[in-house]
Design a protein around this motif. Structure first.
Motif, PDB file in Angstrom:
ATOM      1  N   LEU A 121       0.815  -1.210   0.000  1.00  0.00           N
ATOM      2  CA  LEU A 121       0.000   0.000   0.000  1.00  0.00           C
ATOM      3  C   LEU A 121       0.855   1.270   0.000  1.00  0.00           C
ATOM      4  O   LEU A 121       0.722   2.126  -0.879  1.00  0.00           O
ATOM      5  CB  LEU A 121      -0.930  -0.008   1.218  1.00  0.00           C
ATOM      6  N   ALA A 122       1.737   1.402   0.976  1.00  0.00           N
ATOM      7  CA  ALA A 122       2.467   2.662   1.155  1.00  0.00           C
ATOM      8  C   ALA A 122       3.856   2.664   0.530  1.00  0.00           C
ATOM      9  O   ALA A 122       4.376   3.721   0.191  1.00  0.00           O
ATOM     10  CB  ALA A 122       2.582   2.981   2.647  1.00  0.00           C
ATOM     11  N   PHE A 123       4.465   1.498   0.386  1.00  0.00           N
ATOM     12  CA  PHE A 123       5.815   1.424  -0.171  1.00  0.00           C
ATOM     13  C   PHE A 123       5.849   0.511  -1.388  1.00  0.00           C
ATOM     14  O   PHE A 123       6.778  -0.262  -1.586  1.00  0.00           O
ATOM     15  CB  PHE A 123       6.808   0.953   0.898  1.00  0.00           C
ATOM     16  N   GLY A 124       4.780   0.632  -2.197  1.00  0.00           N
ATOM     17  CA  GLY A 124       4.676  -0.153  -3.412  1.00  0.00           C
ATOM     18  C   GLY A 124       5.197   0.597  -4.623  1.00  0.00           C
ATOM     19  O   GLY A 124       6.101   1.436  -4.524  1.00  0.00           O
ATOM     20  N   ALA A 125       4.597   0.341  -5.756  1.00  0.00           N
ATOM     21  CA  ALA A 125       5.111   0.873  -7.025  1.00  0.00           C
ATOM     22  C   ALA A 125       5.069   2.396  -7.097  1.00  0.00           C
ATOM     23  O   ALA A 125       5.881   3.006  -7.795  1.00  0.00           O
ATOM     24  CB  ALA A 125       4.298   0.276  -8.180  1.00  0.00           C
ATOM     25  N   ASP A 126       4.147   3.030  -6.353  1.00  0.00           N
ATOM     26  CA  ASP A 126       3.987   4.481  -6.449  1.00  0.00           C
ATOM     27  C   ASP A 126       4.759   5.243  -5.377  1.00  0.00           C
ATOM     28  O   ASP A 126       4.553   6.445  -5.193  1.00  0.00           O
ATOM     29  CB  ASP A 126       2.504   4.846  -6.342  1.00  0.00           C
ATOM     30  N   ALA A 127       5.651   4.573  -4.650  1.00  0.00           N
ATOM     31  CA  ALA A 127       6.309   5.192  -3.492  1.00  0.00           C
ATOM     32  C   ALA A 127       7.567   5.964  -3.845  1.00  0.00           C
ATOM     33  O   ALA A 127       8.310   6.379  -2.955  1.00  0.00           O
ATOM     34  CB  ALA A 127       6.621   4.126  -2.441  1.00  0.00           C
ATOM     35  N   GLY A 128       7.855   6.125  -5.111  1.00  0.00           N
ATOM     36  CA  GLY A 128       9.021   6.906  -5.508  1.00  0.00           C
ATOM     37  C   GLY A 128      10.322   6.229  -5.129  1.00  0.00           C
ATOM     38  O   GLY A 128      10.537   5.049  -5.427  1.00  0.00           O
ATOM     39  N   GLU A 129      11.193   6.964  -4.433  1.00  0.00           N
ATOM     40  CA  GLU A 129      12.492   6.417  -4.052  1.00  0.00           C
ATOM     41  C   GLU A 129      12.376   5.230  -3.091  1.00  0.00           C
ATOM     42  O   GLU A 129      13.291   4.427  -2.980  1.00  0.00           O
ATOM     43  CB  GLU A 129      13.350   7.504  -3.404  1.00  0.00           C
ATOM     44  N   ALA A 130      11.268   5.135  -2.384  1.00  0.00           N
ATOM     45  CA  ALA A 130      11.083   4.062  -1.397  1.00  0.00           C
ATOM     46  C   ALA A 130      10.281   2.876  -1.955  1.00  0.00           C
ATOM     47  O   ALA A 130       9.846   2.006  -1.192  1.00  0.00           O
ATOM     48  CB  ALA A 130      10.370   4.616  -0.166  1.00  0.00           C
ATOM     49  N   ALA A 131      10.095   2.817  -3.280  1.00  0.00           N
ATOM     50  CA  ALA A 131       9.287   1.750  -3.879  1.00  0.00           C
ATOM     51  C   ALA A 131       9.890   0.375  -3.609  1.00  0.00           C
ATOM     52  O   ALA A 131      11.104   0.174  -3.725  1.00  0.00           O
ATOM     53  CB  ALA A 131       9.169   1.987  -5.379  1.00  0.00           C
ATOM     54  N   TRP A 132       9.023  -0.565  -3.230  1.00  0.00           N
ATOM     55  CA  TRP A 132       9.386  -1.965  -2.962  1.00  0.00           C
ATOM     56  C   TRP A 132      10.585  -2.057  -2.020  1.00  0.00           C
ATOM     57  O   TRP A 132      11.497  -2.844  -2.213  1.00  0.00           O
ATOM     58  CB  TRP A 132       9.666  -2.714  -4.261  1.00  0.00           C
ATOM     59  N   LEU A 133      10.534  -1.249  -0.974  1.00  0.00           N
ATOM     60  CA  LEU A 133      11.634  -1.152  -0.022  1.00  0.00           C
ATOM     61  C   LEU A 133      11.952  -2.484   0.656  1.00  0.00           C
ATOM     62  O   LEU A 133      13.105  -2.787   0.964  1.00  0.00           O
ATOM     63  CB  LEU A 133      11.269  -0.100   1.037  1.00  0.00           C
ATOM     64  N   ALA A 134      10.910  -3.304   0.887  1.00  0.00           N
ATOM     65  CA  ALA A 134      11.097  -4.531   1.659  1.00  0.00           C
ATOM     66  C   ALA A 134      11.659  -5.690   0.845  1.00  0.00           C
ATOM     67  O   ALA A 134      12.211  -6.638   1.418  1.00  0.00           O
ATOM     68  CB  ALA A 134       9.771  -4.957   2.280  1.00  0.00           C
ATOM     69  N   ALA A 135      11.526  -5.641  -0.478  1.00  0.00           N
ATOM     70  CA  ALA A 135      11.840  -6.813  -1.309  1.00  0.00           C
ATOM     71  C   ALA A 135      13.254  -7.349  -1.118  1.00  0.00           C
ATOM     72  O   ALA A 135      13.432  -8.569  -0.949  1.00  0.00           O
ATOM     73  CB  ALA A 135      11.582  -6.481  -2.780  1.00  0.00           C
ATOM     74  N   PRO A 136      14.300  -6.523  -1.126  1.00  0.00           N
ATOM     75  CA  PRO A 136      15.655  -7.072  -1.011  1.00  0.00           C
ATOM     76  C   PRO A 136      15.930  -7.739   0.332  1.00  0.00           C
ATOM     77  O   PRO A 136      16.841  -8.572   0.434  1.00  0.00           O
ATOM     78  CB  PRO A 136      16.554  -5.829  -1.173  1.00  0.00           C
TER      79      PRO A 136
END
Length: 506
Positions: free
Chosen positions: A262-277
């Motif tokens: 929701l908040a850190f997905g594709a639209d989050a700019g520099e923080a997009a998909w922050l959790a994936a790595p």
């Protein structure tokens, strides 16, 4: 305003208070209130699931205070699914406990209700501060349930559990403070609206707060290397309590899915998909360590505990791909693994109650009453958790392997999922053969003073029937979960439902 949204929180809160005030010394009355509440909660959850199935997202503003300033509850497909899963597991565990197990302490029934209140609140809340509040409610209740019935090992494990979660709660508060300092909000929908516009100068604080929250949720989900608290806690917890705790790790997984899509997905700019790595290596490591622990376990309860760690690793490694197809597969596996783990803990308790001093340890012992029936239940639960055909574990793993096929790390997924499945099969086969098969070499001996009732078997059978149901109706269930995943990847709808404005508006 749909007032039904608050009922999964309000009902167990009111019943829990009534049990403390009026029924704590009357076991029969406490059981009547507890079971009636659990059945009603199941009906409410089923009704909310049907309501959410139309694809609309509904919000409930407590006190008519508008979001993002007031407390808001949000119902979508994901939260409705988790409410129903909690209600099914909760009713099964309660039916098991009222066969006599709940007589070992005065406060089991109110604590059980407050635990359900905290879990349901965590699934419904629309802001992170109230997620913290509901975390504390469910954790306080779980502390009491953990040491229910006493015992040195149980108290020792309970202290470790308390300390770990107190540290996690402290980190949670620091994390939300960091996020609030740069966004000015803790409402999930409002956060999703503001994160893309956080200035570059504040990105470090924002991402530090988000990663600290990931750390907290990883503790709740028992991801490696933060899994250390779970084996001792779940193994030494009373059987029915450990079975209810099977949904506790899913609260951590739910929080990760909710925040980082929701908040850190594709639209989050520099923080997009922050959790994936971070999620991918932790999830795959948890899968390996969990299923290896099943092989090395020295008791049935320990096997079930390590199976929970392994299943959480599989679930969150799949989530880390962050595609609708992978998330749909992960949600199916959530349903499967929760029911299978709950059944395994209850079966371990059935064995422990009938083997005297040996309890559920993996050691040959004289045959025990109803051993053949319990062995059959263990066989069904074990093949489900190990992912063997034809049950839902096999279907879930096929969906996961298909869902991650286009990932850059697909080779790792396939290799580790298949190899750990073999390890789990060997581990469960070893445990079952020692406890059930080798016991036939001994003569039956006088055992358990505890009466053997039908309710424990009804409870275990009901959870296993749930596994059969999501297997037989796998097509419709998976289609529904595909729509759930698609809804999660459309955050604008969530934002509009909560705030009443278009998702892209600043």
């Amino acid at each position: 305003m749909n007032h039904a949204l608050i009922l999964p929180v309000l009902l167990p809160a009111v019943v829990g208070a009534l049990l403390v005030l009026a029924a704590r010394h009357d076991r029969v009355l406490a059981r009547v209130f507890g079971v009636a509440s659990a059945v009603l909660l199941l009906l409410i959850a089923a009704a909310l699931l049907a309501t959410a199935s139309d694809g609309a997202i509904r919000s409930y503003e407590l006190g008519a205070w508008p979001a993002p300033f007031g407390i808001v509850l949000v119902l979508d497909r994901l939260s409705a699914m988790m409410l129903l899963l909690t209600a099914v597991l909760g009713l099964g565990v309660l039916l098991y406990a009222i066969n006599g197990w709940d007589e070992r302490g005065k406060h089991f029934h109110p604590l059980f209700q407050f635990q359900l209140m905290g879990i349901n609140g965590a699934f419904l809340t629309g802001d992170f501060f109230n997620l913290f509040v509901f975390f504390e409610i469910l954790l306080i209740a779980s502390y009491g349930l953990m040491v229910h019935g006493g015992g040195g090992l149980r108290v020792k494990a309970g202290v470790q559990y308390v300390v770990t979660n107190l540290v996690g709660s402290s980190v949670f508060l620091i994390a939300v403070g960091l996020i609030y300092s740069v966004t000015g909000t803790l409402n999930m929908a409002d956060l999703a609206r503001k994160v893309p516009h956080v200035p570059a100068a504040d990105q470090a604080l924002l991402q530090a707060g988000a990663l600290m929250l990931l750390l907290v949720f990883a503790v709740k989900a028992a991801l490696v290397p933060l899994h250390f608290w779970l084996p001792a806690t779940y193994t030494n917890a009373p059987g029915p309590v450990a079975a209810l705790f099977a949904i506790m790790t899913k609260v951590g997984a739910y929080s990760i899915i909710r925040l980082y899509v929701l908040a850190f997905g594709a639209d989050a700019g520099e923080a997009a998909w922050l959790a994936a790595p971070w999620l991918l290596p932790a999830g795959l490591a948890s899968l390996v360590i969990g299923m290896t622990g099943v092989l090395a376990a020295r008791s049935l309860g320990q096997m079930a505990s390590f199976a929970v760690i392994g299943s959480m690793g599989m679930l969150l490694a799949t989530v880390s791909v962050f595609t609708p197809q992978a998330l749909s597969a992960a949600l199916y596996y959530t349903l499967h693994s929760t029911l299978a783990a709950g059944a395994l803990f209850l079966i371990a308790d059935l064995v422990a109650e009938r083997r005297g001093a040996l309890r559920d340890r993996l050691a040959p012992a004289p045959r025990f009453p109803q051993g053949e029936l319990i062995a059959a239940l263990f066989f069904v639960a074990a093949i489900a958790m190990a992912g063997m055909p034809p049950l839902s574990g096999f279907v879930g793993k096929l969906l996961i392997l298909d869902g991650v096929r286009d990932s850059a790390h697909a080779a790792w997924f396939w290799a580790l999922v298949l190899s750990t499945s073999l390890i789990a099969i060997v581990g469960f086969s070893r445990g079952g053969s020692i406890v059930f098969w080798k016991s036939h070499a001994f003569e039956s001996a006088p055992q358990p003073s505890r009466r053997a009732g039908a309710l424990p078997f009804v409870a275990v059978g009901g959870l296993l029937a749930g596994l059969v149901a999501i297997t037989v109706f796998g097509g419709p269930v998976h289609a529904w979960l595909n729509l759930t995943a698609a809804q999660l990847f459309a955050p604008a709808d969530y934002i509009e439902a909560v705030l009443g404005i278009a998702g892209g508006t600043q």
